[in-house]
Design an enzyme around this catalytic site. Structure first.
Site, PDB file in Angstrom:
ATOM      1  N   ARG A 130       2.055  -8.341 -32.304  1.00 35.11           N
ATOM      2  CA  ARG A 130       2.386  -7.525 -33.572  1.00 35.11           C
ATOM      3  C   ARG A 130       1.488  -8.047 -34.597  1.00 35.11           C
ATOM      4  O   ARG A 130       1.492  -9.328 -35.102  1.00 35.11           O
ATOM      5  CB  ARG A 130       3.780  -7.808 -33.657  1.00 35.11           C
ATOM      6  CG  ARG A 130       4.829  -7.675 -32.812  1.00 35.11           C
ATOM      7  CD  ARG A 130       5.483  -6.117 -32.999  1.00 35.11           C
ATOM      8  NE  ARG A 130       5.975  -5.709 -31.714  1.00 35.11           N
ATOM      9  CZ  ARG A 130       7.231  -5.491 -31.354  1.00 35.11           C
ATOM     10  NH1 ARG A 130       8.084  -5.722 -32.457  1.00 35.11           N
ATOM     11  NH2 ARG A 130       7.770  -5.364 -30.354  1.00 35.11           N
ATOM     12  N   GLU A 141       1.884  -8.538 -37.747  1.00 32.05           N
ATOM     13  CA  GLU A 141       2.688  -8.485 -39.037  1.00 32.05           C
ATOM     14  C   GLU A 141       2.461  -9.637 -39.491  1.00 32.05           C
ATOM     15  O   GLU A 141       2.557 -10.775 -38.969  1.00 32.05           O
ATOM     16  CB  GLU A 141       4.073  -8.539 -38.568  1.00 32.05           C
ATOM     17  CG  GLU A 141       4.780  -7.051 -38.114  1.00 32.05           C
ATOM     18  CD  GLU A 141       5.897  -7.166 -37.113  1.00 32.05           C
ATOM     19  OE1 GLU A 141       6.396  -8.380 -36.865  1.00 32.05           O
ATOM     20  OE2 GLU A 141       6.433  -5.942 -36.826  1.00 32.05           O
ATOM     21  N   ARG A 147      10.863 -17.101 -37.044  1.00 31.30           N
ATOM     22  CA  ARG A 147      11.310 -16.242 -35.772  1.00 31.30           C
ATOM     23  C   ARG A 147      10.352 -15.179 -35.427  1.00 31.30           C
ATOM     24  O   ARG A 147      10.582 -14.491 -34.289  1.00 31.30           O
ATOM     25  CB  ARG A 147      12.633 -15.662 -36.048  1.00 31.30           C
ATOM     26  CG  ARG A 147      12.635 -14.767 -37.254  1.00 31.30           C
ATOM     27  CD  ARG A 147      13.540 -14.188 -37.157  1.00 31.30           C
ATOM     28  NE  ARG A 147      14.673 -13.756 -38.483  1.00 31.30           N
ATOM     29  CZ  ARG A 147      15.534 -12.994 -38.417  1.00 31.30           C
ATOM     30  NH1 ARG A 147      16.205 -12.995 -36.918  1.00 31.30           N
ATOM     31  NH2 ARG A 147      16.210 -12.848 -39.271  1.00 31.30           N
ATOM     32  N   HIS A 148       9.041 -15.077 -36.038  1.00 33.00           N
ATOM     33  CA  HIS A 148       8.068 -14.167 -35.764  1.00 33.00           C
ATOM     34  C   HIS A 148       6.941 -14.692 -35.379  1.00 33.00           C
ATOM     35  O   HIS A 148       6.506 -15.624 -35.924  1.00 33.00           O
ATOM     36  CB  HIS A 148       7.826 -13.575 -37.059  1.00 33.00           C
ATOM     37  CG  HIS A 148       8.964 -12.228 -37.239  1.00 33.00           C
ATOM     38  ND1 HIS A 148      10.001 -12.501 -38.163  1.00 33.00           N
ATOM     39  CD2 HIS A 148       9.073 -11.175 -36.628  1.00 33.00           C
ATOM     40  CE1 HIS A 148      10.835 -11.364 -38.287  1.00 33.00           C
ATOM     41  NE2 HIS A 148      10.574 -10.507 -37.416  1.00 33.00           N
ATOM     42  N   ARG A 180      12.161 -16.277 -28.750  1.00 29.43           N
ATOM     43  CA  ARG A 180      13.462 -16.261 -29.602  1.00 29.43           C
ATOM     44  C   ARG A 180      14.681 -16.767 -28.674  1.00 29.43           C
ATOM     45  O   ARG A 180      15.463 -17.697 -29.089  1.00 29.43           O
ATOM     46  CB  ARG A 180      13.913 -14.943 -30.154  1.00 29.43           C
ATOM     47  CG  ARG A 180      13.179 -14.708 -31.428  1.00 29.43           C
ATOM     48  CD  ARG A 180      13.719 -13.623 -32.285  1.00 29.43           C
ATOM     49  NE  ARG A 180      12.907 -13.257 -33.189  1.00 29.43           N
ATOM     50  CZ  ARG A 180      12.901 -12.055 -33.768  1.00 29.43           C
ATOM     51  NH1 ARG A 180      13.927 -11.455 -33.409  1.00 29.43           N
ATOM     52  NH2 ARG A 180      11.997 -11.627 -34.513  1.00 29.43           N
ATOM     53  N   GLU A 214      18.729 -11.696 -34.166  1.00 27.78           N
ATOM     54  CA  GLU A 214      18.586 -10.601 -33.241  1.00 27.78           C
ATOM     55  C   GLU A 214      17.688 -11.062 -31.940  1.00 27.78           C
ATOM     56  O   GLU A 214      16.632 -11.645 -32.251  1.00 27.78           O
ATOM     57  CB  GLU A 214      17.747  -9.420 -33.873  1.00 27.78           C
ATOM     58  CG  GLU A 214      17.437  -8.257 -32.966  1.00 27.78           C
ATOM     59  CD  GLU A 214      16.425  -7.306 -33.364  1.00 27.78           C
ATOM     60  OE1 GLU A 214      16.167  -7.101 -34.598  1.00 27.78           O
ATOM     61  OE2 GLU A 214      15.563  -7.088 -32.294  1.00 27.78           O
ATOM     62  N   SER A 250      16.608  -5.282 -28.621  1.00 23.18           N
ATOM     63  CA  SER A 250      16.773  -3.875 -28.858  1.00 23.18           C
ATOM     64  C   SER A 250      17.010  -3.360 -27.893  1.00 23.18           C
ATOM     65  O   SER A 250      16.121  -3.442 -26.731  1.00 23.18           O
ATOM     66  CB  SER A 250      15.926  -3.291 -29.914  1.00 23.18           C
ATOM     67  OG  SER A 250      15.731  -3.929 -31.074  1.00 23.18           O
TER      68      SER A 250
HETATM   69  P1  ATP Z   1      12.625  -8.024 -35.843  1.00 24.25           P
HETATM   70  O1  ATP Z   1      13.290  -6.969 -36.584  1.00 24.25           O
HETATM   71  O2  ATP Z   1      13.327  -9.409 -35.731  1.00 24.25           O
HETATM   72  O3  ATP Z   1      11.224  -8.250 -36.405  1.00 24.25           O
HETATM   73  P2  ATP Z   1      12.124  -6.015 -34.054  1.00 24.25           P
HETATM   74  O4  ATP Z   1      13.336  -5.206 -34.224  1.00 24.25           O
HETATM   75  O5  ATP Z   1      10.823  -5.424 -34.611  1.00 24.25           O
HETATM   76  O6  ATP Z   1      12.489  -7.410 -34.656  1.00 24.25           O
HETATM   77  P3  ATP Z   1      11.894  -5.248 -31.460  1.00 24.25           P
HETATM   78  O7  ATP Z   1      10.575  -4.573 -31.444  1.00 24.25           O
HETATM   79  O8  ATP Z   1      13.057  -4.353 -31.118  1.00 24.25           O
HETATM   80  O9  ATP Z   1      12.060  -6.194 -32.529  1.00 24.25           O
HETATM   81  O10 ATP Z   1      11.679  -6.165 -30.184  1.00 24.25           O
HETATM   82  C1  ATP Z   1      12.585  -6.566 -29.322  1.00 24.25           C
HETATM   83  C2  ATP Z   1      12.861  -8.075 -29.288  1.00 24.25           C
HETATM   84  O11 ATP Z   1      11.591  -8.756 -29.241  1.00 24.25           O
HETATM   85  C3  ATP Z   1      13.333  -8.623 -30.543  1.00 24.25           C
HETATM   86  O12 ATP Z   1      14.635  -8.562 -30.517  1.00 24.25           O
HETATM   87  C4  ATP Z   1      12.998 -10.156 -30.507  1.00 24.25           C
HETATM   88  O13 ATP Z   1      13.625 -10.856 -29.713  1.00 24.25           O
HETATM   89  C5  ATP Z   1      11.540 -10.097 -29.964  1.00 24.25           C
HETATM   90  N1  ATP Z   1      10.598 -10.062 -31.042  1.00 24.25           N
HETATM   91  C6  ATP Z   1       9.902  -8.900 -31.597  1.00 24.25           C
HETATM   92  N2  ATP Z   1       9.315  -9.083 -32.781  1.00 24.25           N
HETATM   93  C7  ATP Z   1       8.949 -10.330 -32.465  1.00 24.25           C
HETATM   94  C8  ATP Z   1       7.956 -11.389 -33.171  1.00 24.25           C
HETATM   95  N3  ATP Z   1       7.149 -10.849 -34.086  1.00 24.25           N
HETATM   96  N4  ATP Z   1       8.020 -12.414 -32.532  1.00 24.25           N
HETATM   97  C9  ATP Z   1       8.711 -12.970 -31.569  1.00 24.25           C
HETATM   98  N5  ATP Z   1       9.748 -12.210 -31.022  1.00 24.25           N
HETATM   99  C10 ATP Z   1       9.667 -10.822 -31.577  1.00 24.25           C
END
Ligand code: ATP
Length: 429
Positions: free
Chosen positions: A204, A206, A212-213, A403, A353, A356
């Site tokens: 990602r 981002e 947590r990211h 996570r 979270e 999803s």
């Molecule tokens: P968030 O809103 O917390 O950024 P997201 O909605 O982008 O997460 P999803 O794309 O639904 O997350 O990804 C499913 C799962 O993958 C998340 O619930 C989380 O456990 C994990 N996850 C997502 N993005 C990240 C990240 N940048 N770093 C670590 N874990 C992640």
């Protein structure tokens, strides 16, 4: 002589052990070495009467890798099980220089020397426990007849949910790093595999410096066919996590308590669930919290924390399913009901979270409608093909392994839950 693991040493048997020196204490008459292998620790006690051996051992350093030949004996003076190793000989496999970091070094410095940082008491179990957690999740799925797949991480189109993707040069072309295996998991369903999962990196782009990211994380992804609703997806996730937590408690409960001060709590009932807008009302009523305008229809970090507080107070549960999100905030491939409500959920655990999930839209026309509505028609052309030649009803979810580890062990930051952290400012080691 064959190496014997510390755990398997027999009393008074001539044996060879190999491992890393955790600490070394040189006293007037004795040298005490705490030696570690993958099965545990033992105290190696060197009597200075054995002059030649003592001289070699006195030159050893913390972090050196060595083999000792000698015998294990039981001693009332030794703590933690009373086992002591009395060596006759030592072989130095690799002599370590003085460590470049101390236990109280700054986080960034520790990341520079991650492999040394992972040697310390507080951290040496993080990766083995993570490995066991993933194994138990995997075991559960294999028992449920799932097939593990491996999908490409270099992809030709920037896909999916709008999360930023990393662009890479691909010979004379442009490629992207996969932000999720979503489309390929579903392609596997279309190929007739019925139940699939994958544990693999997701990327990602981002630029978010939260605890947590990460920019690269390990995603535990699954998809399965012939479901009746997203309730089936939630149920499978609930069962899978309950199984894995049960195994973790059985095999690592004590060590997690001792090293991380965390209790492994195995859920004993179905995870509670609440609709997003009902949650907003509860949080306002109970804690006077009002979700900011721009987050309406979704969760933010504060809402996640309070939602978990609410779940604990109301249901005595560490987990909470949240359903009925706004379609504007959910991906186009989530199935929607007759009122246009996405048939999906997020799962929260210990204030964050972790997942999803949803039932996916498998009907070509509906899917196309959703994609058009979000202005994605062109971007998802290749994905749409999977739905033209037959696709059963299906659903799935993704859990972030990093996570899970962070929350299981109560760590402060996700950088410690990953073997090697990748964040916006971190590309090394
Ligand atoms: P968030 O809103 O917390 O950024 P997201 O909605 O982008 O997460 P999803 O794309 O639904 O997350 O990804 C499913 C799962 O993958 C998340 O619930 C989380 O456990 C994990 N996850 C997502 N993005 C990240 C990240 N940048 N770093 C670590 N874990 C992640």
């Amino acid at each position: 002589m064959e190496r014997v693991l510390i755990k398997n040493l027999e009393e008074n048997e001539l044996s060879k052990i190999s491992g890393m020196i955790k600490t070394i204490r040189n006293t007037k008459y004795m040298i005490f070495i705490k030696l570690k292998d993958r099965t545990g620790y033992i105290q190696v006690s060197v009597d200075k009467i054995k002059e030649e051996l003592a001289e070699k051992c006195a030159a050893l350093t913390t972090g050196s890798f060595v083999s000792f030949t000698g015998k294990m004996v039981m001693s009332e003076y030794v703590k933690d099980g009373g086992k002591e190793f009395l060596p006759d000989d030592v072989e130095v496999l690799s002599l370590a220089e003085a460590y470049p970091i101390e236990e109280n070094a700054l986080p960034d410095k520790k990341l520079d020397y991650r492999w040394i940082d992972l040697r310390c008491d507080a951290k040496e179990y993080i990766i083995p426990i993570q490995s066991a957690f993933v194994k138990y999740l995997r075991d559960y799925l294999y028992n449920q007849d799932f097939t593990e797949i491996h999908t490409p991480k270099i992809i030709g189109t920037a896909s999916e949910s709008g999360s930023s993707v990393f662009e890479v040069k691909y010979f004379n072309d442009k490629a992207y790093l996969a932000q999720s295996p979503q489309f390929y998991k579903q392609m596997a369903i279309a190929s007739g595999l019925e139940r699939v999962f994958e544990v693999a990196p997701a990327f990602r782009a981002e630029n978010s410096n939260t605890n947590r990211h990460c920019t690269e994380f390990t995603s535990f992804d699954l998809e399965f066919a012939y479901i009746n609703s997203y309730e089936d997806v939630m149920h499978l996730e609930e069962e899978m996590l309950t199984y894995a937590l049960g195994k973790l408690k059985e095999n690592f409960g004590d060590i997690i308590k001792e090293r991380f001060g965390q209790e492994v709590i195995v859920p004993n009932k179905a995870f509670p669930r609440i609709k997003l807008f009902d949650l907003y009302k509860e949080l306002e009523k109970r804690y006077g919290y009002k979700i900011p305008e721009h987050d309406i229809g979704d969760l933010n970090a504060e809402t996640e924390k309070l939602a978990c507080k609410f779940a604990m107070e109301e249901y005595g549960s560490e987990f909470l399913f949240i359903t009925d999100y706004s379609k504007a905030k959910r991906p186009f491939y989530h199935m929607r009901d007759e009122n246009d409500v996405p048939q999906g959920y997020d799962l929260l655990w210990r204030g964050m979270e972790i997942t999803s999930g949803s039932q996916r839209e498998h009907r070509y026309d509906h899917l196309k409608h959703n994609a058009d509505e979000k202005g994605l028609t062109k971007d998802v052309e290749f994905y749409m093909q999977f739905f033209k030649y037959g696709m059963p009803p299906h659903g799935g979810f993704a859990i972030g392994v990093d996570r899970l580890t962070l929350l299981l062990l109560g760590l402060d930051h996700i950088r410690d839950a990953q073997f090697i952290f990748r964040g916006p400012n971190r590309l090394y080691p």
